[in-house]
Design a protein around this motif. Structure first.
Motif, PDB file in Angstrom:
ATOM      1  N   UNK A   1      60.580 -18.530   8.935  1.00  0.00           N
ATOM      2  CA  UNK A   1      61.312 -17.555   8.157  1.00  0.00           C
ATOM      3  C   UNK A   1      62.291 -16.530   9.192  1.00  0.00           C
ATOM      4  N   UNK A   2      61.743 -16.148  10.327  1.00  0.00           N
ATOM      5  CA  UNK A   2      62.503 -15.041  10.948  1.00  0.00           C
ATOM      6  C   UNK A   2      63.485 -15.734  12.100  1.00  0.00           C
TER       7      UNK A   2
ATOM      8  N   UNK B   1      67.412  -5.000  -8.588  1.00  0.00           N
ATOM      9  CA  UNK B   1      67.614  -5.814  -9.409  1.00  0.00           C
ATOM     10  C   UNK B   1      66.520  -6.570  -9.968  1.00  0.00           C
ATOM     11  N   UNK B   2      66.643  -7.413 -11.053  1.00  0.00           N
ATOM     12  CA  UNK B   2      65.640  -8.219 -11.481  1.00  0.00           C
ATOM     13  C   UNK B   2      65.239  -9.235 -10.376  1.00  0.00           C
ATOM     14  N   UNK B   3      63.797  -9.762 -10.451  1.00  0.00           N
ATOM     15  CA  UNK B   3      63.245 -10.358  -9.416  1.00  0.00           C
ATOM     16  C   UNK B   3      62.281 -11.589 -10.373  1.00  0.00           C
ATOM     17  N   UNK B   4      62.341 -12.507  -9.429  1.00  0.00           N
ATOM     18  CA  UNK B   4      61.688 -13.917  -9.953  1.00  0.00           C
ATOM     19  C   UNK B   4      60.238 -13.913  -9.410  1.00  0.00           C
ATOM     20  N   UNK B   5      59.460 -14.054 -10.341  1.00  0.00           N
ATOM     21  CA  UNK B   5      57.824 -14.195  -9.839  1.00  0.00           C
ATOM     22  C   UNK B   5      57.539 -15.672  -9.211  1.00  0.00           C
ATOM     23  N   UNK B   6      58.322 -16.550  -9.630  1.00  0.00           N
ATOM     24  CA  UNK B   6      58.270 -18.114  -9.014  1.00  0.00           C
ATOM     25  C   UNK B   6      58.692 -18.043  -7.588  1.00  0.00           C
ATOM     26  N   UNK B   7      60.082 -17.268  -7.405  1.00  0.00           N
ATOM     27  CA  UNK B   7      60.462 -17.261  -5.998  1.00  0.00           C
ATOM     28  C   UNK B   7      59.334 -16.453  -5.126  1.00  0.00           C
ATOM     29  N   UNK B   8      58.861 -15.239  -5.718  1.00  0.00           N
ATOM     30  CA  UNK B   8      57.977 -14.550  -4.871  1.00  0.00           C
ATOM     31  C   UNK B   8      56.770 -15.569  -4.540  1.00  0.00           C
ATOM     32  N   UNK B   9      56.363 -16.340  -5.307  1.00  0.00           N
ATOM     33  CA  UNK B   9      55.278 -17.205  -5.030  1.00  0.00           C
ATOM     34  C   UNK B   9      55.573 -18.298  -4.094  1.00  0.00           C
TER      35      UNK B   9
ATOM     36  N   UNK C   1      58.044 -18.027  -1.557  1.00  0.00           N
ATOM     37  CA  UNK C   1      58.082 -17.234  -0.341  1.00  0.00           C
ATOM     38  C   UNK C   1      56.846 -16.869   0.296  1.00  0.00           C
ATOM     39  N   UNK C   2      55.880 -16.475  -0.503  1.00  0.00           N
ATOM     40  CA  UNK C   2      54.537 -16.235   0.020  1.00  0.00           C
ATOM     41  C   UNK C   2      53.793 -17.533   0.539  1.00  0.00           C
ATOM     42  N   UNK C   3      53.886 -18.628   0.061  1.00  0.00           N
ATOM     43  CA  UNK C   3      53.428 -19.674  -0.202  1.00  0.00           C
ATOM     44  C   UNK C   3      52.196 -19.738  -1.222  1.00  0.00           C
ATOM     45  N   UNK C   4      51.999 -18.865  -1.932  1.00  0.00           N
ATOM     46  CA  UNK C   4      50.835 -18.744  -2.756  1.00  0.00           C
ATOM     47  C   UNK C   4      51.353 -19.637  -4.044  1.00  0.00           C
ATOM     48  N   UNK C   5      52.430 -20.326  -4.020  1.00  0.00           N
ATOM     49  CA  UNK C   5      52.492 -21.440  -5.155  1.00  0.00           C
ATOM     50  C   UNK C   5      51.880 -22.601  -5.006  1.00  0.00           C
ATOM     51  N   UNK C   6      51.099 -22.790  -3.663  1.00  0.00           N
ATOM     52  CA  UNK C   6      50.449 -23.887  -3.285  1.00  0.00           C
ATOM     53  C   UNK C   6      48.859 -23.909  -3.966  1.00  0.00           C
ATOM     54  N   UNK C   7      48.591 -24.978  -4.956  1.00  0.00           N
ATOM     55  CA  UNK C   7      47.231 -24.548  -5.355  1.00  0.00           C
ATOM     56  C   UNK C   7      46.226 -24.868  -4.688  1.00  0.00           C
ATOM     57  N   UNK C   8      46.331 -25.588  -3.427  1.00  0.00           N
ATOM     58  CA  UNK C   8      44.999 -25.820  -2.270  1.00  0.00           C
ATOM     59  C   UNK C   8      45.044 -24.765  -1.624  1.00  0.00           C
ATOM     60  N   UNK C   9      45.863 -23.587  -1.564  1.00  0.00           N
ATOM     61  CA  UNK C   9      45.633 -22.449  -0.879  1.00  0.00           C
ATOM     62  C   UNK C   9      45.150 -21.260  -1.734  1.00  0.00           C
TER      63      UNK C   9
ATOM     64  N   UNK D   1      54.905 -16.487   4.529  1.00  0.00           N
ATOM     65  CA  UNK D   1      54.690 -15.290   5.229  1.00  0.00           C
ATOM     66  C   UNK D   1      53.352 -15.069   4.859  1.00  0.00           C
ATOM     67  N   UNK D   2      52.832 -14.798   3.598  1.00  0.00           N
ATOM     68  CA  UNK D   2      51.827 -14.141   3.513  1.00  0.00           C
ATOM     69  C   UNK D   2      50.442 -15.319   3.597  1.00  0.00           C
ATOM     70  N   UNK D   3      50.916 -16.448   3.322  1.00  0.00           N
ATOM     71  CA  UNK D   3      49.847 -17.527   3.518  1.00  0.00           C
ATOM     72  C   UNK D   3      49.740 -17.386   5.032  1.00  0.00           C
ATOM     73  N   UNK D   4      50.505 -17.311   6.279  1.00  0.00           N
ATOM     74  CA  UNK D   4      50.533 -17.423   7.216  1.00  0.00           C
ATOM     75  C   UNK D   4      49.561 -15.883   7.940  1.00  0.00           C
ATOM     76  N   UNK D   5      49.833 -14.967   7.200  1.00  0.00           N
ATOM     77  CA  UNK D   5      49.117 -13.973   7.679  1.00  0.00           C
ATOM     78  C   UNK D   5      47.815 -13.703   7.260  1.00  0.00           C
ATOM     79  N   UNK D   6      47.430 -14.529   5.944  1.00  0.00           N
ATOM     80  CA  UNK D   6      45.963 -14.436   5.486  1.00  0.00           C
ATOM     81  C   UNK D   6      45.255 -15.419   6.481  1.00  0.00           C
ATOM     82  N   UNK D   7      45.780 -16.405   6.774  1.00  0.00           N
ATOM     83  CA  UNK D   7      44.976 -17.859   7.458  1.00  0.00           C
ATOM     84  C   UNK D   7      44.732 -17.093   9.026  1.00  0.00           C
TER      85      UNK D   7
END
Length: 417
Positions: free
Chosen positions: A188-189, A281-289, A291-299, A332-338
């Protein structure tokens, strides 16, 4: 580094511990409001600072936080019936209001007087997509702290929470460590790291930032200076808000928004991370999930809000894609938590070797441990009863000829004692 005794003092938060006493002097999130959205819906068993609680919304819409186990015979009130003004235990039908008052006792004989009893209840606030509570002494209860994002329309924020199998300090230290952003979050960076020739060199390609740090009334703030991205380079200012909050500046990396994160100890070996991404501005929950990697049901389970990774599950790392994916994980959030989970439940900091890029971590530990010492002397902890509405984070070019603190003029510097 810390001694083993200092590490225990820092990490342990259960009833009767010094750090637990510190956390209990602040309002803390106990659950996300979306999990308690329906009046009369199912109550929730929640654990906070090693205490078992039940959180419910009566049919009248009022929210209550009580000790989980019924004061009669100890059945879990999380199994109870939610009624108009309270919560009724399934076992013998004792009913409790949001203030803990006993409203009714079904199994008492008609000719007997009801005992004057009260369940232990805690103050509640519902703000900014979160349910907050206060577990400390009633006589020391501070005013509720409002954050700037709470004044934005609901569409302008995304609230997430994930529970990890790691001590809260491990999660917090990752969030206050600027140098790791350019390394752990390489994809990401530093998107050009794998040889993409069309990617411009940016500030995040500087993996060894120089840090400046100052104590503030709310905790501290620090500046991470990086070369590149323009003639003057880049500075990212991150505030640490007692006892375990921070605001991450957006900038180009995160789309020019900000993220409030609060690491809340579930108990000594589990942490609930509350994340609020907000913008103008308005934001999307799906986009945020995504980005964090938390849209992955295995994680991550969106239903239980649990981060589904433990030290027994290193096989979830995608080592087959690491030629183009630095970490073998996505988000990013997945990497931090791992990384936090990989350290084990509570890391022994007497074994670490710190360098200059760890200054913000050292300061966080000092502020917390100093606050514990203050409380044991009968004083208030750092950041107690401080307005948080004007605290901000910055990602920009360094100010020309001025101190970096001029970029955050609302932050009040703590005067030396």
């Amino acid at each position: 580094m810390l001694t083993k005794e200092q590490n225990e003092r820092l990490c342990r938060v259960g009833p009767g511990t010094p750090m637990g006493a510190l956390f209990r002097r602040f309002w803390l999130p106990v659950c996300t409001a979306d999990k308690l959205s329906e009046p009369g819906g199912a109550p929730r068993a929640e654990r906070l600072l090693g205490q078992d609680l039940v959180v419910f919304r009566g049919k009248d819409g009022k929210v209550g936080v009580l000790d989980e186990f019924c004061i009669h015979r100890g059945a879990s009130l999380a199994l109870g019936r939610v009624e108009e003004c309270g919560l009724r235990c399934l076992y013998h039908g004792w009913s409790f209001g949001v203030d803990g008052s006993v409203l009714d006792i079904m199994n008492i004989p008609a000719d007997k007087r009801s005992p004057k009893l009260k369940a232990r209840a805690y103050p509640v606030m519902e703000e900014g997509g979160l349910i907050w509570t206060y577990l400390g002494p009633k006589e020391s209860q501070p005013a509720f702290r409002r954050y700037a994002y709470m004044d934005l329309p609901e569409a302008n924020r995304v609230v997430l929470m994930w529970k990890t199998n790691a001590n809260w300090v491990q999660m917090l230290e990752g969030g206050l460590d600027s140098s790791h952003v350019s390394i752990l979050h390489t994809n990401a960076a530093r998107p050009g790291w794998a040889g993409a020739s069309d990617k411009k060199i940016g500030a995040m390609d500087d993996t060894g930032p120089t840090l400046g740090i100052e104590d503030t009334q709310f905790g501290y703030h620090y500046a991470a200076f990086r070369k590149g991205s323009g003639e003057g380079g880049n500075v990212r200012i991150t505030p640490f808000i007692m006892p375990s909050g921070r605001i991450i500046p957006g900038g180009a990396l995160l789309g020019f928004n900000s993220t409030l994160l609060i690491e809340v100890p579930v108990d000594d070996e589990h942490t609930a991370t509350y994340s609020v991404r907000y913008a103008d501005r308005a934001m999307s929950r799906a986009d945020r999930l995504r980005e964090t990697g938390l849209d992955n049901p295995e994680i991550y389970s969106q239903e239980t809000q649990e981060f589904l990774f433990s030290r027994d599950e290193f096989h979830k790392q995608r080592r087959d894609i690491m030629e183009t994916n630095w970490s073998g994980f996505r988000g990013i959030s997945t990497e931090d938590a791992v990384i936090a989970v990989s350290m084990g439940p509570i890391y022994d900091r007497s074994k670490e070797n710190l360098i200059s890029s760890d200054l913000a971590i050292v300061r966080m530990r000092r502020r917390l441990l100093d606050s514990v010492d203050r409380m044991e002397q009968g004083l208030e902890p750092v950041g107690f009863d401080i307005d948080t509405g004007s605290i901000e984070a910055v990602d920009t070019a360094p100010p020309d000829g001025a101190h970096w603190r001029t970029l955050v003029p609302s932050h009040k510097i703590e005067e030396p004692a």
